[in-house]
Design an enzyme around this catalytic site. Sequence first.
Site: not given
Lengths: 395, 395, 395, 395
Positions: B90, B220, B294, B385
Amino acid sequence: MTSRPRPSVPRDKQDDYTPEQAQTRRDFVREQIGTSLAHVASYSLDPSTLPGNIENFVGVAQVPIGLAGPLRVNGEHAQGDYYVPMATTEGTLVASYNRGMRLLSEAGGVRATVVDDRMQRAPVFVLDNAVDARDLAGWIDAHEDEIRDAAEATTSVGRLVEIERYAVGPMLYTRFDYTTGDAAGQNMVGKATFAACEWIQRNHPDHPRYVLSGAIDTDKKHSQVNMLRTRGRRVIAEATLPAALLEEQMGVTPQQLFRARQYSQTGSFMAGSASNGAHAANGLAALFIATGQDVANVAESHASMVYSQVTDTGDYYWSVTLPALIVATVGGGTGLATQRECLAMLGCAGPGRVRAFAEICAAVVLAGEVSLSSAVLAGDWVTSHERLGRNREIQ
Amino acid sequence: MTSRPRPSVPRDKQDDYTPEQAQTRRDFVREQIGTSLAHVASYSLDPSTLPGNIENFVGVAQVPIGLAGPLRVNGEHAQGDYYVPMATTEGTLVASYNRGMRLLSEAGGVRATVVDDRMQRAPVFVLDNAVDARDLAGWIDAHEDEIRDAAEATTSVGRLVEIERYAVGPMLYTRFDYTTGDAAGQNMVGKATFAACEWIQRNHPDHPRYVLSGAIDTDKKHSQVNMLRTRGRRVIAEATLPAALLEEQMGVTPQQLFRARQYSQTGSFMAGSASNGAHAANGLAALFIATGQDVANVAESHASMVYSQVTDTGDYYWSVTLPALIVATVGGGTGLATQRECLAMLGCAGPGRVRAFAEICAAVVLAGEVSLSSAVLAGDWVTSHERLGRNREIQ
Amino acid sequence: MTSRPRPSVPRDKQDDYTPEQAQTRRDFVREQIGTSLAHVASYSLDPSTLPGNIENFVGVAQVPIGLAGPLRVNGEHAQGDYYVPMATTEGTLVASYNRGMRLLSEAGGVRATVVDDRMQRAPVFVLDNAVDARDLAGWIDAHEDEIRDAAEATTSVGRLVEIERYAVGPMLYTRFDYTTGDAAGQNMVGKATFAACEWIQRNHPDHPRYVLSGAIDTDKKHSQVNMLRTRGRRVIAEATLPAALLEEQMGVTPQQLFRARQYSQTGSFMAGSASNGAHAANGLAALFIATGQDVANVAESHASMVYSQVTDTGDYYWSVTLPALIVATVGGGTGLATQRECLAMLGCAGPGRVRAFAEICAAVVLAGEVSLSSAVLAGDWVTSHERLGRNREIQ
Amino acid sequence: MTSRPRPSVPRDKQDDYTPEQAQTRRDFVREQIGTSLAHVASYSLDPSTLPGNIENFVGVAQVPIGLAGPLRVNGEHAQGDYYVPMATTEGTLVASYNRGMRLLSEAGGVRATVVDDRMQRAPVFVLDNAVDARDLAGWIDAHEDEIRDAAEATTSVGRLVEIERYAVGPMLYTRFDYTTGDAAGQNMVGKATFAACEWIQRNHPDHPRYVLSGAIDTDKKHSQVNMLRTRGRRVIAEATLPAALLEEQMGVTPQQLFRARQYSQTGSFMAGSASNGAHAANGLAALFIATGQDVANVAESHASMVYSQVTDTGDYYWSVTLPALIVATVGGGTGLATQRECLAMLGCAGPGRVRAFAEICAAVVLAGEVSLSSAVLAGDWVTSHERLGRNREIQ
């Protein structure tokens, strides 16, 4: 603790993506901390392909790939028997998925389908008070076409499909939902939503302040809003497993599986878990690394809802729904050397393939569910007195 | 859809971990589906090192590694300026973390500490009724020493530190918590807990049925129970950023950051998110791939709680707590070729280093928080702004 | 344990709603278990008004009502200074809310607004597989008008505004959202949705099976989907409290409140709480009992999101958002003797008043937040060494 | 909107708990807003009993009570056939619970047990950094006896059983868990914990700052931490329902119920619901009002986990676990006129009865689950084509 900071990593502003620059940095590491990066230096990819994928490139992580399958998938887009490349360092993972794939394939394969498709950027608008925030929602409705035009002007692929709104205090939290073609699309929708927000800020009489993320896109984070409203692709894989096959190959009956499902459903509910299934993250992480997905998306993609029933014929219906599967077949790491080969192995390299790939991902997850859930149970029941005939009234 | 299933992946039962076997399988892929795995075939690791890490090995995923840092860490175990290997595809990820590391280092570095340490396996015992289940909890208390002995007999490293109990219906959900040395420990605690359960089943007068996981280990999977009760290491990284440095390097003030924190805290709360921070998963996934962790554990490890305040001196205190960081410096993929080099680069290869590594992980996550949160905000405020002087009464 | 079951409660099938029948049942209680219900027997309501409110009427619970206020509300519908009837048995509750009301009123009052309005019944359709379930969603889109007609034919008040869909496995979970006028509307939408489902089942070629609730209406249950998507009225109350007033009346500064907010936001997030505020349930339960609301709805209605900031002028902006406030000014218990008086006291008895009532509810909740949060903090700081001048660098 | 605020509610500082003072305030209401409180004025309780229960007393809410039962409970503390007073204004509620009670009683009654018992106050300690916060936890361990002494010195009933700790950033969140006898105990544990915190602050070398609630007691708020760690009493009710009885009385089979359970479990999980059951809040709210419980506790008490299975004999095992049932038989509103009569009717007035009462509460909740779940399903299946013989392969 060192008192003088160490130097910055060397970088060539002209052309940083060369083997020589990688070598320079590896040399730098050896000088600074004495570590040799000999294996990291061993790669076949061409560094000149890496702009947009990495900065300060020094080499590669070599993550072993194992081959699982074949896995028969009867999807709407993926149809066939697939060999699945899984990149992992966790022993038994490939073998376990492989076992599930075999069972599923013998049972006729996995049905799979993408049922929703939307990627978000979620700006929050901050107004002076709650009434103004609510009214902004009405104003957005009234200017939906212009807002869509502003957003879609930034992209040839992304399509704005909905602007969700959630009012809290003086704030209007929104989720801008897009389809993003074959890309994962986070950057695409970020850019488009920024344009949309700027248009709103310019054109709304109050020029409302906003922050481009109010956190409810939950980018790179699991969330309940993803479970409900989808992020990326919502994909469902399902299969019906004959009782005889289950017993023969897994050593469990549909009744045992179903009984144990009640324990795990209740436990998952009490624990506030991202999944009431077994271990979607394992299969997804291995697939993601192999195929050049953004691996951080495992955080969102591992959310899953398993639903199963014993059928009238005594077989076992098993489904897994992934509400936030974030995958791509173009962009990101999908075009890199080994990654593209792995996508190609699945027939999923390049445009027009993302739905097929999503279906395969879900089918792989289902294989992992079948394998691990059965193993946990068979292990238990083997050792259990229950199996040897003691009769319990309940549970 | 093919009607005849494709053949199984070839496998040599004698010695499957050879370059030749990998080649055999790559040839098989080419025959079956026509895909060449030329880049996958390019690796320097020795296949004979792979038993216990992969099955059906065909080659490697080459994941580009970029170098970020130096990052100054003032931990209890990690102390120094670190160059951090991040494996990702990425773009901007390494650059963004790098930016955060620079700011943190200039601010004096990141304090980091491991505050808890426990890995679980969570069997559920299923009794005849709720009273029996409750009584089992008492029986476990009375036999804690024997149960510990049974569990610890299976491991030279793991130590059973607590048996948590959660009663539901006729079931006693438990979480067996262990310290696991420098390993992540999921397998270690699985084996130990199995032994403990078997001991319980043998010795308890009712020989209670159990399943080795009642799902509340949430292996997990992200979960609220992990947020509260820790899984793996609970690690905290913190730093105080001088206002002047923030403004100069990030273009934001502590007040702007703090104001925006309120939006993201509220949004995260409403969304039911696994983190009220920005993107812990990004840094962790990149570190995990590089160092042989992992990677599926990103699902649990990305859970995070950011807490910040403007200090009395007008500076910005920023902390991130990772309640479920699952890492290792031994076992799993930590000994493989490139992975070991990357751990070595951090001074974290091998025994005795896991706490240092956990501290570095948390410090890296903090760098990512600082960088991204500031960037989102600076981008917004540049265009706003507000910045040009309009005065709002509130928010 | 008795071996013969006790007799059923006596019931007159002709006319069960008479003082005599109530007496008969009280006599029955005395005979069966010896308990006199002398106080329960003391009521002024007319039993003949009770059909549709209670079965097996024996008398009343006398719940003490205290008067809090005045509370100035500057709502879109509620405008004025209100005296608030609170029915509770918890000492200090009325006094505490009263204290918050006084502060808010002196600060100019509470702004309040209803920003969304929707009551659900959430049938789940169960199809043969995921594709069929997804296609059903498309079919529902294509037949939205007929479905709405079928639903709305059952009610003169309810209007179907949206059919939400959430696909899981072979199931299509839906939420049928309605506006329900001045009623809470659970029964109204149940009946309408049943008609809609029957229409769908009759007219869809597969005659899909459904269950009228797939549990995601989360009726009488808090849920994250309510936080996001609203149930009942989504109401926001907000006020800006001058620093001087806070210090004088509450003994706290905006800075102290804001600092403590960070603790409670983080704690609420970690705990997975239904509210990041203090105690909405207290005020709502008291108001609900007094005014004839369905008190079980406290389960859903107590969900709340507090958002606050220190303003540029150093004052304290405080808002509370109730995403699932379920209230009515017609139907249910709102027409009973004491309940109607209490609604009348708020100018909220009968049709056309529900939004005003909802605004008052939210304003009352805000009063409770202000009072309790300040009290907790003032108590702490009074005793704290901090206050006496020790200077902390952070937090 | 009125410009001059209305006057304060009149109050007699000498003796405010008289019929005259109540009258004075009702007159005040009439003068100020023209509302007569004639029914509110009709009560038999003695205002002089109200100090500690209400402030600014004006009269009572008359909430109709219906009688359900008999319900056979085979608890550890509650044993017998109970007639249950339910105070509600929601028609059919009593009838529906009554139906469930009848079925359960005919099935042999409800087994019920209290499996845990702990009430919390949850101070957060704020230190200078994470290491100090962690070390405070160790210091608390080392001084547990003194801390317990300090806490228990404030109460003759409360016993400190555990100090839970949850580290985040520089903060140590704690939960001080107490048993509280027959009281709900929130005030008791607040006072005790304040004393404990003051002791810690005085004696710890850093005199750490704290706030008495860091929000993880989640007082008056549902939370995941309650689901896991209990608040109040953790109570389980269970029964096995013969298939024949279910079919005869409810018109449903165990198989139909169990099939539908899978829909509602999945829906509850996706929705992030406080319960995977039907409507615990209904029964609890009605019981709480009748018996003088703190009705705001419905927010926490309605959390519930239903677990069921079809037994080997084809019958239906059904359990409900209430992890956060907050009830009392002494203190609060339990001694008031009608409330005490209702507790007496259950044999639960006064000391030594709270566990029996908790068991009855859970049994009542189970009756509601049985009744509503069956009704929803029977309604569906009556109208369903399924029932008339069409055979579905799955679900």
